[in-house]
Scaffold this motif. Structure first.
Motif, PDB file in Angstrom:
ATOM      1  N   GLY A  78      92.221-118.399  98.971  1.00  0.00           N
ATOM      2  CA  GLY A  78      90.885-117.675  99.354  1.00  0.00           C
ATOM      3  C   GLY A  78      91.033-116.709 100.581  1.00  0.00           C
ATOM      4  O   GLY A  78      90.556-115.607 100.396  1.00  0.00           O
ATOM      5  N   VAL A  79      91.836-117.217 101.620  1.00  0.00           N
ATOM      6  CA  VAL A  79      92.118-116.499 102.728  1.00  0.00           C
ATOM      7  C   VAL A  79      92.932-115.222 102.265  1.00  0.00           C
ATOM      8  O   VAL A  79      92.699-114.218 102.714  1.00  0.00           O
ATOM      9  CB  VAL A  79      92.788-117.150 103.900  1.00  0.00           C
ATOM     10  N   VAL A  80      93.964-115.597 101.619  1.00  0.00           N
ATOM     11  CA  VAL A  80      94.788-114.461 101.238  1.00  0.00           C
ATOM     12  C   VAL A  80      94.111-113.397 100.288  1.00  0.00           C
ATOM     13  O   VAL A  80      94.428-112.100 100.687  1.00  0.00           O
ATOM     14  CB  VAL A  80      95.979-114.945 100.477  1.00  0.00           C
ATOM     15  N   TYR A  81      93.312-113.929  99.468  1.00  0.00           N
ATOM     16  CA  TYR A  81      92.490-112.967  98.752  1.00  0.00           C
ATOM     17  C   TYR A  81      91.584-112.211  99.628  1.00  0.00           C
ATOM     18  O   TYR A  81      91.707-110.823  99.200  1.00  0.00           O
ATOM     19  CB  TYR A  81      91.559-113.737  97.714  1.00  0.00           C
ATOM     20  N   ILE A  82      90.939-112.575 100.507  1.00  0.00           N
ATOM     21  CA  ILE A  82      90.014-111.810 101.481  1.00  0.00           C
ATOM     22  C   ILE A  82      90.841-110.681 102.070  1.00  0.00           C
ATOM     23  O   ILE A  82      90.666-109.427 102.267  1.00  0.00           O
ATOM     24  CB  ILE A  82      89.392-112.723 102.255  1.00  0.00           C
ATOM     25  N   LEU A  83      92.055-111.185 102.816  1.00  0.00           N
ATOM     26  CA  LEU A  83      92.991-110.396 103.383  1.00  0.00           C
ATOM     27  C   LEU A  83      94.003-109.442 102.746  1.00  0.00           C
ATOM     28  O   LEU A  83      94.317-108.212 103.312  1.00  0.00           O
ATOM     29  CB  LEU A  83      93.845-111.184 104.400  1.00  0.00           C
ATOM     30  N   SER A  84      93.843-109.722 101.686  1.00  0.00           N
ATOM     31  CA  SER A  84      94.764-108.853 100.665  1.00  0.00           C
ATOM     32  C   SER A  84      93.995-107.461 100.267  1.00  0.00           C
ATOM     33  O   SER A  84      92.982-107.470  99.943  1.00  0.00           O
ATOM     34  CB  SER A  84      95.222-109.444  99.244  1.00  0.00           C
ATOM     35  N   PRO A  85      95.054-106.287 100.340  1.00  0.00           N
ATOM     36  CA  PRO A  85      94.539-105.228  99.656  1.00  0.00           C
ATOM     37  C   PRO A  85      94.286-105.118  98.312  1.00  0.00           C
ATOM     38  O   PRO A  85      93.525-104.081  97.815  1.00  0.00           O
ATOM     39  CB  PRO A  85      95.464-104.107 100.301  1.00  0.00           C
ATOM     40  N   ILE A  86      94.587-106.015  97.683  1.00  0.00           N
ATOM     41  CA  ILE A  86      94.730-106.150  95.983  1.00  0.00           C
ATOM     42  C   ILE A  86      93.355-106.982  95.571  1.00  0.00           C
ATOM     43  O   ILE A  86      93.130-108.071  95.918  1.00  0.00           O
ATOM     44  CB  ILE A  86      95.853-106.590  95.459  1.00  0.00           C
ATOM     45  N   ASP A  87      92.587-106.331  95.071  1.00  0.00           N
ATOM     46  CA  ASP A  87      91.461-106.933  94.393  1.00  0.00           C
ATOM     47  C   ASP A  87      91.178-107.268  93.065  1.00  0.00           C
ATOM     48  O   ASP A  87      91.766-106.439  92.287  1.00  0.00           O
ATOM     49  CB  ASP A  87      89.974-106.582  95.116  1.00  0.00           C
ATOM     50  N   VAL A  88      90.255-108.059  92.689  1.00  0.00           N
ATOM     51  CA  VAL A  88      90.048-108.270  91.189  1.00  0.00           C
ATOM     52  C   VAL A  88      89.357-106.944  90.892  1.00  0.00           C
ATOM     53  O   VAL A  88      89.467-106.354  89.737  1.00  0.00           O
ATOM     54  CB  VAL A  88      89.302-109.596  90.758  1.00  0.00           C
ATOM     55  N   VAL A  89      88.293-106.730  91.673  1.00  0.00           N
ATOM     56  CA  VAL A  89      87.351-105.661  91.549  1.00  0.00           C
ATOM     57  C   VAL A  89      87.926-104.802  92.638  1.00  0.00           C
ATOM     58  O   VAL A  89      87.519-105.131  93.872  1.00  0.00           O
ATOM     59  CB  VAL A  89      85.805-105.957  91.467  1.00  0.00           C
ATOM     60  N   PRO A  90      88.195-103.491  92.305  1.00  0.00           N
ATOM     61  CA  PRO A  90      88.640-102.658  93.569  1.00  0.00           C
ATOM     62  C   PRO A  90      87.533-102.235  94.427  1.00  0.00           C
ATOM     63  O   PRO A  90      86.220-102.248  93.917  1.00  0.00           O
ATOM     64  CB  PRO A  90      88.996-101.295  92.822  1.00  0.00           C
ATOM     65  N   ASP A  91      87.868-102.117  95.669  1.00  0.00           N
ATOM     66  CA  ASP A  91      86.630-101.888  96.719  1.00  0.00           C
ATOM     67  C   ASP A  91      85.995-100.271  96.657  1.00  0.00           C
ATOM     68  O   ASP A  91      84.958-100.090  97.056  1.00  0.00           O
ATOM     69  CB  ASP A  91      87.155-102.003  98.121  1.00  0.00           C
ATOM     70  N   PHE A  92      86.551 -99.643  95.921  1.00  0.00           N
ATOM     71  CA  PHE A  92      85.774 -98.063  95.459  1.00  0.00           C
ATOM     72  C   PHE A  92      84.834 -98.392  94.893  1.00  0.00           C
ATOM     73  O   PHE A  92      83.814 -97.249  95.028  1.00  0.00           O
ATOM     74  CB  PHE A  92      86.972 -97.191  95.286  1.00  0.00           C
ATOM     75  N   LEU A  93      84.656 -99.434  94.171  1.00  0.00           N
ATOM     76  CA  LEU A  93      83.284 -99.508  93.400  1.00  0.00           C
ATOM     77  C   LEU A  93      82.577-100.259  94.305  1.00  0.00           C
ATOM     78  O   LEU A  93      82.520-101.561  94.535  1.00  0.00           O
ATOM     79  CB  LEU A  93      83.617-100.556  91.929  1.00  0.00           C
ATOM     80  N   VAL A  94      81.841 -99.615  95.336  1.00  0.00           N
ATOM     81  CA  VAL A  94      81.251-100.039  96.527  1.00  0.00           C
ATOM     82  C   VAL A  94      80.566-101.445  96.347  1.00  0.00           C
ATOM     83  O   VAL A  94      81.013-102.447  96.937  1.00  0.00           O
ATOM     84  CB  VAL A  94      80.196 -99.069  96.987  1.00  0.00           C
ATOM     85  N   LEU A  95      79.406-101.339  95.728  1.00  0.00           N
ATOM     86  CA  LEU A  95      78.719-102.630  95.794  1.00  0.00           C
ATOM     87  C   LEU A  95      79.640-103.970  95.049  1.00  0.00           C
ATOM     88  O   LEU A  95      79.482-105.017  95.628  1.00  0.00           O
ATOM     89  CB  LEU A  95      77.485-102.429  95.149  1.00  0.00           C
ATOM     90  N   ILE A  96      80.060-103.614  93.926  1.00  0.00           N
ATOM     91  CA  ILE A  96      80.747-104.654  93.191  1.00  0.00           C
ATOM     92  C   ILE A  96      82.086-105.067  93.913  1.00  0.00           C
ATOM     93  O   ILE A  96      82.308-106.311  93.964  1.00  0.00           O
ATOM     94  CB  ILE A  96      80.920-104.265  91.551  1.00  0.00           C
ATOM     95  N   GLY A  97      82.897-103.959  94.322  1.00  0.00           N
ATOM     96  CA  GLY A  97      83.854-104.528  95.013  1.00  0.00           C
ATOM     97  C   GLY A  97      83.653-105.104  96.354  1.00  0.00           C
ATOM     98  O   GLY A  97      84.769-106.124  96.493  1.00  0.00           O
ATOM     99  N   VAL A  98      82.717-104.723  97.040  1.00  0.00           N
ATOM    100  CA  VAL A  98      82.435-105.597  98.312  1.00  0.00           C
ATOM    101  C   VAL A  98      81.893-107.083  98.197  1.00  0.00           C
ATOM    102  O   VAL A  98      82.222-108.018  98.784  1.00  0.00           O
ATOM    103  CB  VAL A  98      81.649-104.902  99.098  1.00  0.00           C
TER     104      VAL A  98
END
Length: 92
Positions: free
Chosen positions: A33-53
């Motif tokens: 979980g910590v690695v997922y939060i710190l990782s730049p790779i996400d299941v849902v990309p952060d450029f999809l602002v509301l969903i990504g965050v």
């Protein structure tokens, strides 16, 4: 703050096998979980602002709740050990 300060002690005790209340597999899951939060790779990309965050925030909430809950149980475990030692000294 007692629970937060207990987290490093709890992790060490789990790694040494001194705290059976939490398995190493659960600790590994929290680490992921910590690695997922710190990782730049996400299941849902952060450029999809509301969903990504929101996915990062959801993992953060799960992680915080899990760590605080488990650290509370660990603090109780520590207190029971200290109380048991104190009772043993009173009997001697």
């Amino acid at each position: 703050m007692t629970r937060v300060r207990a987290i490093p002690r709890m992790v060490g005790a789990v790694m040494r096998g001194q705290y059976a209340g939490m398995g190493k597999s659960n600790l590994a899951l929290l680490g992921l979980g910590v690695v997922y939060i710190l990782s730049p790779i996400d299941v849902v990309p952060d450029f999809l602002v509301l969903i990504g965050v929101a996915d990062d925030f959801g993992v953060f909430l799960w992680l915080a709740a899990s760590l605080l809950g488990e650290s509370g149980r660990y603090v109780q475990h520590e207190r029971s050990i200290i109380q048991g030692r104190a009772e043993g000294l009173e009997e001697a």
